[in-house]
Design a protein around this motif. Structure first.
Motif, PDB file in Angstrom:
ATOM      1  N   UNK A  24       0.819  -1.213   0.000  1.00 27.63           N
ATOM      2  CA  UNK A  24       0.000   0.000   0.000  1.00 27.63           C
ATOM      3  C   UNK A  24       0.854   1.265   0.000  1.00 27.63           C
ATOM      4  N   UNK A  25       2.003   1.222   0.677  1.00 25.67           N
ATOM      5  CA  UNK A  25       2.915   2.367   0.679  1.00 25.67           C
ATOM      6  C   UNK A  25       3.419   2.656  -0.729  1.00 25.67           C
ATOM      7  N   UNK A  26       3.769   1.619  -1.469  1.00 30.57           N
ATOM      8  CA  UNK A  26       4.240   1.792  -2.848  1.00 30.57           C
ATOM      9  C   UNK A  26       3.130   2.338  -3.749  1.00 30.57           C
ATOM     10  N   UNK A  27       1.907   1.846  -3.564  1.00 35.09           N
ATOM     11  CA  UNK A  27       0.780   2.346  -4.349  1.00 35.09           C
ATOM     12  C   UNK A  27       0.503   3.812  -4.001  1.00 35.09           C
ATOM     13  N   UNK A  28       0.583   4.159  -2.723  1.00 35.77           N
ATOM     14  CA  UNK A  28       0.363   5.545  -2.299  1.00 35.77           C
ATOM     15  C   UNK A  28       1.410   6.474  -2.907  1.00 35.77           C
ATOM     16  N   UNK A  76      -3.230   7.011   2.105  1.00 31.73           N
ATOM     17  CA  UNK A  76      -2.151   7.385   3.020  1.00 31.73           C
ATOM     18  C   UNK A  76      -1.875   6.191   3.925  1.00 31.73           C
ATOM     19  N   UNK A  77      -0.606   5.903   4.127  1.00 36.49           N
ATOM     20  CA  UNK A  77      -0.218   4.733   4.905  1.00 36.49           C
ATOM     21  C   UNK A  77       0.726   5.167   6.021  1.00 36.49           C
ATOM     22  N   UNK A  78       0.439   4.700   7.246  1.00 33.94           N
ATOM     23  CA  UNK A  78       1.339   4.907   8.380  1.00 33.94           C
ATOM     24  C   UNK A  78       1.781   3.536   8.881  1.00 33.94           C
ATOM     25  N   UNK A  79       2.530   3.511   9.919  1.00 27.79           N
ATOM     26  CA  UNK A  79       3.013   2.251  10.490  1.00 27.79           C
ATOM     27  C   UNK A  79       1.851   1.368  10.966  1.00 27.79           C
ATOM     28  N   UNK A  85      -9.827   6.918   0.143  1.00 26.77           N
ATOM     29  CA  UNK A  85     -11.121   7.403  -0.300  1.00 26.77           C
ATOM     30  C   UNK A  85     -11.685   6.456  -1.341  1.00 26.77           C
ATOM     31  N   UNK A  86     -12.949   6.076  -1.167  1.00 23.79           N
ATOM     32  CA  UNK A  86     -13.659   5.194  -2.095  1.00 23.79           C
ATOM     33  C   UNK A  86     -15.075   5.718  -2.278  1.00 23.79           C
ATOM     34  N   UNK A  87     -15.731   5.282  -3.329  1.00 21.82           N
ATOM     35  CA  UNK A  87     -17.104   5.679  -3.588  1.00 21.82           C
ATOM     36  C   UNK A  87     -18.022   4.484  -3.380  1.00 21.82           C
ATOM     37  N   UNK A  88     -19.117   4.711  -2.631  1.00 23.02           N
ATOM     38  CA  UNK A  88     -20.123   3.688  -2.390  1.00 23.02           C
ATOM     39  C   UNK A  88     -21.461   4.251  -2.854  1.00 23.02           C
ATOM     40  N   UNK A  89     -22.035   3.647  -3.885  1.00 23.97           N
ATOM     41  CA  UNK A  89     -23.296   4.134  -4.458  1.00 23.97           C
ATOM     42  C   UNK A  89     -23.202   5.625  -4.765  1.00 23.97           C
ATOM     43  N   UNK A  90     -22.125   5.999  -5.432  1.00 23.23           N
ATOM     44  CA  UNK A  90     -21.854   7.383  -5.835  1.00 23.23           C
ATOM     45  C   UNK A  90     -21.673   8.346  -4.666  1.00 23.23           C
ATOM     46  N   UNK A  91     -21.431   7.830  -3.484  1.00 23.72           N
ATOM     47  CA  UNK A  91     -21.163   8.666  -2.318  1.00 23.72           C
ATOM     48  C   UNK A  91     -19.705   8.484  -1.925  1.00 23.72           C
ATOM     49  N   UNK A  92     -18.919   9.580  -1.964  1.00 25.75           N
ATOM     50  CA  UNK A  92     -17.513   9.452  -1.570  1.00 25.75           C
ATOM     51  C   UNK A  92     -17.390   9.227  -0.064  1.00 25.75           C
ATOM     52  N   UNK A  93     -16.505   8.335   0.305  1.00 23.35           N
ATOM     53  CA  UNK A  93     -16.285   8.002   1.718  1.00 23.35           C
ATOM     54  C   UNK A  93     -14.787   7.949   1.985  1.00 23.35           C
ATOM     55  N   UNK A  94     -14.400   8.364   3.176  1.00 17.32           N
ATOM     56  CA  UNK A  94     -13.019   8.212   3.634  1.00 17.32           C
ATOM     57  C   UNK A  94     -13.031   7.124   4.702  1.00 17.32           C
ATOM     58  N   UNK A  95     -12.175   6.123   4.526  1.00 20.77           N
ATOM     59  CA  UNK A  95     -12.076   5.026   5.477  1.00 20.77           C
ATOM     60  C   UNK A  95     -10.693   5.029   6.102  1.00 20.77           C
TER      61      UNK A  95
END
Length: 167
Positions: A24-28, A76-79, A85-95
């Motif tokens: 995930x760090x490399x993707x970020x 964003x990745x921490x230790x 951020x993803x979209x669920x039924x066209x609603x943006x969400x931060x997880x």
């Protein structure tokens, strides 16, 4: 057999979570997934440190699987955790998902899978698997435990002889 005072099981799971952290760090860092890679990440929604909207928490009370593929942002990745951020039924969400809340990680492009021992709050009630697919399609797979009384379907036993070649 002697008692494991070192707790190799915990050490191994922490090391494998490090694999997810590194990927995930490399993707970020690049902002995109290489090649055809994409990830299914299953986590416990009620685990300490998990932050999702009340709407998602209400819909996925125990467990959720997200797909990190084409439409994601602000990874964003921490230790100890990652946020995405993803979209669920066209609603943006931060997880926000701590690595310790992850039960499974799967990259179907290379058939790579990791599973972790993270018990649900109530292991007796874990028969319902909940899966959320970003990009407008959130769905819940229904199990016998989700159906009202009287609607439960019994399993059937199939003999392996039915699949054997006749000689």
């Amino acid at each position: 057999m002697g008692q494991d005072h070192i707790r190799y099981d915990i050490l191994a799971q922490d090391a494998l979570r490090g694999v997810i952290r590194k990927v995930l760090t490399e993707v970020a860092a690049t902002g995109r997934l290489p090649g055809d890679h994409h990830f299914f990440i299953t986590f416990l929604t009620g685990a300490p440190g998990v932050r999702i909207s009340q709407a998602l928490k209400a819909k996925y009370a125990e467990q959720m699987t997200i797909v990190v593929q084409h439409q994601f942002w602000d990874l964003k990745v921490t230790e100890s955790q990652f946020e995405v951020g993803l979209s669920f039924s066209d609603t943006p969400e931060k997880l926000v998902i701590p690595f310790n809340a992850i039960r499974g990680f799967y990259d179907p492009s290379v058939n790579f899978e990791l599973e972790f021992d993270v018990p649900l709050a109530d292991e007796q009630d874990m028969s319902a698997e909940i899966t959320a697919y970003p990009v407008g399609a959130a769905e819940k797979t229904e199990s016998a435990a989700d159906k009202p009384e009287g609607e439960k379907k019994e399993g059937s036993v199939v003999s392996l002889d039915a699949f054997r070649k006749k000689q």
